[in-house]
Design a protein around this motif. Structure first.
Motif, PDB file in Angstrom:
ATOM      1  N   VAL A  94       7.109   3.689  -7.182  1.00  0.00           N
ATOM      2  CA  VAL A  94       6.833   2.829  -5.777  1.00  0.00           C
ATOM      3  C   VAL A  94       5.993   1.850  -6.009  1.00  0.00           C
ATOM      4  O   VAL A  94       6.314   0.460  -5.660  1.00  0.00           O
TER       5      VAL A  94
ATOM      6  N   TYR B   8       7.383  -1.037  -8.517  1.00  0.00           N
ATOM      7  CA  TYR B   8       8.345  -1.773  -7.777  1.00  0.00           C
ATOM      8  C   TYR B   8       7.697  -2.816  -6.787  1.00  0.00           C
ATOM      9  O   TYR B   8       8.013  -4.051  -6.737  1.00  0.00           O
TER      10      TYR B   8
ATOM     11  N   PHE C 145      13.151   3.120  -2.387  1.00  0.00           N
ATOM     12  CA  PHE C 145      12.138   3.515  -1.509  1.00  0.00           C
ATOM     13  C   PHE C 145      12.804   4.230  -0.480  1.00  0.00           C
ATOM     14  O   PHE C 145      11.937   5.236  -0.031  1.00  0.00           O
TER      15      PHE C 145
END
Length: 100
Positions: free
Chosen positions: A73, A76, A87
């Motif tokens: 995450v 990203y 997410f």
């Protein structure tokens, strides 16, 4: 850091994107790959899309260790690639997990 080889990153990303089987990649390899691109500042939307789609389609994220989820995450977010479904999948897994 400090070494940037765009042709190498493009070649690796193209190979991964063209791969028909992401099952060969373990969760840590996927996390390391997107982390490396984000760290190097290399934007490859097709690679990030394919990795995100693979993770989102997974039945479970139990094979991901917390560090791999965090690195994924982070990659990203750092790359500015908006994948809300990724997410949401990670957040749902973390909230439901007893082992974090």
């Amino acid at each position: 850091a400090g070494i940037n080889h765009p042709k190498l990153f493009e070649k690796v990303a193209s190979h991964i994107v063209q791969s028909n089987s992401f099952d060969r990649f373990d969760p840590q390899a996927l996390a390391n790959t997107v982390w490396a691109y984000a760290t190097a500042g290399i934007n490859h939307p097709r690679l990030f899309e394919k990795v995100a789609n693979h993770i989102v389609k997974a039945d479970s994220l139990d094979r991901f260790i917390p560090q791999a989820l965090s690195n994924t995450v982070w990659a990203y977010a750092t790359s500015g690639i908006n994948r809300p479904n990724l997410f949401e999948k990670v957040a749902s897994h973390v909230v439901q997990s007893d082992s974090l």
